[in-house]
Design a protein around this motif. Structure first.
Motif, PDB file in Angstrom:
ATOM      1  N   ILE A  38       0.916  -0.907   0.132  1.00  0.00           N
ATOM      2  CA  ILE A  38      -0.056   0.111   0.061  1.00  0.00           C
ATOM      3  C   ILE A  38       0.826   1.334   0.040  1.00  0.00           C
ATOM      4  O   ILE A  38       0.584   2.213  -0.693  1.00  0.00           O
ATOM      5  CB  ILE A  38      -0.872  -0.117   1.459  1.00  0.00           C
ATOM      6  CG1 ILE A  38      -1.869  -1.169   1.119  1.00  0.00           C
ATOM      7  CG2 ILE A  38      -1.639   1.202   1.462  1.00  0.00           C
ATOM      8  CD1 ILE A  38      -2.857  -1.481  -0.165  1.00  0.00           C
ATOM      9  N   THR A 302      -6.810   4.520  -3.694  1.00  0.00           N
ATOM     10  CA  THR A 302      -5.418   4.311  -3.245  1.00  0.00           C
ATOM     11  C   THR A 302      -5.314   4.535  -1.558  1.00  0.00           C
ATOM     12  O   THR A 302      -4.901   3.688  -0.818  1.00  0.00           O
ATOM     13  CB  THR A 302      -4.371   5.159  -3.734  1.00  0.00           C
ATOM     14  OG1 THR A 302      -4.455   4.927  -5.106  1.00  0.00           O
ATOM     15  CG2 THR A 302      -3.031   4.991  -3.184  1.00  0.00           C
ATOM     16  N   SER A 305      -7.150   2.005   0.627  1.00  0.00           N
ATOM     17  CA  SER A 305      -6.383   0.635   0.515  1.00  0.00           C
ATOM     18  C   SER A 305      -5.500   0.548   1.835  1.00  0.00           C
ATOM     19  O   SER A 305      -5.308  -0.512   2.543  1.00  0.00           O
ATOM     20  CB  SER A 305      -5.396   0.450  -0.705  1.00  0.00           C
ATOM     21  OG  SER A 305      -4.420   1.801  -0.554  1.00  0.00           O
TER      22      SER A 305
END
Length: 468
Positions: A38, A302, A305
C-alpha cells in the motif's frame, strides 16, 4: 509460550489463546507485507500527484484495468500455493516441491499469454474507458510498462504465496519493505528531473530522468523485479518445506496437479476478472464526471487501501492456517481458525475505518496538493469508512475458504454482489450525486457482501464439505 505453525501438523492440541497467538503471529508479518504494498501505491500517487491533475488522471484511468491483469496472474498462482499448504500440513515435503516446480513453469507460460493480450489492447484501452484525448497517450504508456513486466510480477506473487502457505510470513513482509524502499528511490530518480534541494542548510543536487508518468511505471516495475528475484531465490534455496536446491525432480506439468490448480484458480480468476470488469465499468461511469472526479476517485481508492490492508494480511494468514489444518486432517481446527481470523479482521478494520474517517482530509492532502481533488476524495473516503467492518468479513472469510480449496461459491457471491448491487446503484446514483453517489453505492454493496460471507461462514459446513 510461543506457538509454531508446525504444531498443527504435529497434531498438538491448541488452546484458544494459542490459536489467537498463532493467528496474530502470522497476521502481523502479512499485514506488514500488505502495508509495504500500500505504501508503494501511496508513493506513486503522491509523486505523480505533484505533476498535476492530467497526469494523475492518466494513471487513474487505467489503474483498474491493471488490477485486472495483476489479479488474474495472482489468482492463477494461488492454485499451486494452496496445494502446497495442504502438502506441508500433511508433512509431504516431496509433494510440495513437485507442486512448486510446476507452479513456476505454469506461471511463466500463463503470464506470457496475458502479456500478449495486454499489449494487443493497450493502444485502444484508454479510449474505450472514455478518457479525454490529452490523457490517453500517457495512460497507454503506463499500462504497457506494467503489462510487459507481468512474468516477473507473477513470479513475485508465486514466491510470496508459496512462502506464506508454508507458514513463513516474515520473509515476504521483509522483502515487501525492501520493495517499498526501492520503489521510493527509483520513482524519485525517474519521475522528476535533476534538481537542487536544501538539506540542513546545504545545497544538494539529485539526478533525475524527468520521465513523469513513464518514470512512475518504470520505478515500480524495477523495484518489484528486484524483489521477485530475491524472494524466488529464497523460496527455492532456503525455505525448508519447499526448497528445490539439492532436490532433483521433474519440471513437467502433470495432470493431477494441473487439474487441482485449475479447480482452485479458475473460479478465483473468473471472479477477479468479473470484479475488475465491474471496477472498469465504475471507471467508465466516473470518466464523464471530469478529470477532477477521475483523479479523486483514483486517489481515494489508493487512500482506502491503507484501511483494508490489515484485512488482506489476516486473510493470507487464514489461508495458511485453514489450508495446513485441512492437510493435517484437523477439521475442527479449520473451522476455529476461520472464525477467529474473521473476528480479528473485523475488529482491526473497524478501527482503521474510524481512523480513515477522522483523518480523511490529511490523508488526501498527502497524496495531492490540488485542493479540488483532495476535498472530493476526503468526502468519499468518509462515506466508505462505514463499510469497513463488513468489508473485512468478506476479505478474511474468503481467505479462509481459499485455504480449504473452496473458491466456486465465494467467487459467485462476489460476482453477484458487485454486478447486481454496486454497478446498477453506482450508475443510477452518479447521475444525480456525481462521485459521491458512486461511493455510496460502493458502501452499500460492501455491507451486503460482508453479510452474505458471514452467513456462509456460520451457516454452512464449508470446513469439511468439498466443492463439487
Amino acid at each position: 509460550m510461543t506457538t509454531d505453525i508446525k504444531y498443527i501438523r504435529e497434531g498438538r492440541q491448541l488452546s484458544w489463546l494459542q490459536r489467537l497467538g498463532l493467528t496474530l503471529s502470522l497476521s502481523f508479518p502479512a499485514m506488514l507485507a500488505q502495508l509495504s504494498s500500500i505504501a508503494m501505491q501511496y508513493i506513486d500517487a503522491s509523486m505523480v500527484g505533484r505533476l498535476g491533475a492530467d497526469d494523475s488522471a492518466s494513471i487513474g484511468l487505467v489503474s483498474t484495468s491493471l488490477w485486472l491483469f495483476w489479479g488474474i496472474c495472482s489468482a492463477m498462482t494461488s492454485g499451486y500455493s494452496v496445494q502446497v499448504a495442504h502438502k506441508v500440513g500433511a508433512s509431504d515435503a516431496g509433494g510440495a516441491r513437485r507442486i512448486f516446480r510446476q507452479g513456476i513453469v505454469a506461471s511463466l507460460l500463463f503470464s506470457l499469454v496475458i502479456v500478449a493480450i495486454g499489449v494487443a489492447i493497450a493502444w485502444k484501452l484508454p479510449h474505450w474507458l472514455g478518457g479525454e484525448e490529452e490523457i490517453c497517450g500517457k495512460a497507454t504508456l503506463y499500462f504497457v510498462v506494467f503489462v510487459a513486466a507481468l512474468p516477473l510480477l507473477t513470479l513475485n506473487y508465486l514466491a510470496g504465496g508459496m512462502l506464506r502457505c508454508a507458514g513463513n510470513m516474515k520473509i515476504p513482509s521483509i522483502f515487501s519493505g525492501l520493495m517499498c524502499a526501492l520503489d521510493c528511490l527509483f520513482n524519485f530518480l525517474l519521475i522528476f528531473p535533476t534538481a537542487t534541494y536544501s538539506l540542513f542548510g546545504t545545497e544538494v543536487t539529485f539526478p533525475g530522468a524527468g520521465l513523469g508518468v513513464l518514470g512512475a511505471a518504470l520505478g515500480t516495475v524495477a523495484a518489484e523485479a528486484v524483489c521477485a528475484g530475491v524472494m524466488m531465490w529464497y523460496a527455492c534455496r532456503r525455505q525448508p518445506e519447499i526448497r528445490l536446491s539439492g532436490h532433483s525432480g521433474s519440471w513437467r506439468l502433470t495432470r493431477d496437479v494441473t487439474r487441482k490448480a485449475v479447480n482452485i484458480s479458475v473460479p478465483m480468476t473468473l471472479e477477479h476478472a468479473i470484479i475488475c470488469g465491474a471496477q472498469i465499468a465504475i471507471t467508465m461511469i466516473v470518466a464523464p464526471l471530469g478529470v477532477i472526479a477521475i483523479a479523486a476517485n483514483s486517489f481515494a481508492v489508493t487512500a482506502e487501501s491503507l484501511c483494508y490492508m490489515p484485512g488482506y494480511g489476516i486473510g493470507d494468514a487464514a489461508t495458511a492456517l485453514t489450508g495446513q489444518s485441512l492437510g493435517a486432517g484437523r477439521l475442527r481446527l479449520v473451522r476455529r481458525f476461520g472464525y477467529m481470523a474473521v473476528g480479528l479482521g473485523m475488529a482491526v478494520m473497524s478501527v482503521m475505518g474510524l481512523l480513515m474517517y477522522v483523518f480523511a482530509d490529511d490523508i488526501m492532502r498527502l497524496i495531492t496538493p490540488v485542493e479540488a481533488i483532495s476535498s472530493l476524495g476526503a468526502e468519499v473516503l468518509r462515506i466508505e469508512a462505514w463499510a469497513e467492518p463488513m468489508f473485512a468479513a468478506s476479505i478474511v472469510a474468503y481467505g479462509a475458504f481459499i485455504g480449504v480449496g473452496h473458491t466456486k461459491l465465494p467467487a459467485a457471491m462476489n460476482f453477484g454482489s458487485i454486478w447486481l448491487v454496486r454497478v446498477p446503484l453506482a450508475w443510477w446514483m452518479s447521475s444525480t450525486m456525481g462521485l459521491r453517489g458512486v461511493w455510496i453505492a460502493m458502501c452499500i454493496e460492501l455491507t451486503f457482501r460482508g453479510t452474505i460471507f458471514l452467513l456462509r461462514l456460520f451457516c454452512s459446513k464449508w470446513w469439511k464439505v468439498p466443492e463439487s
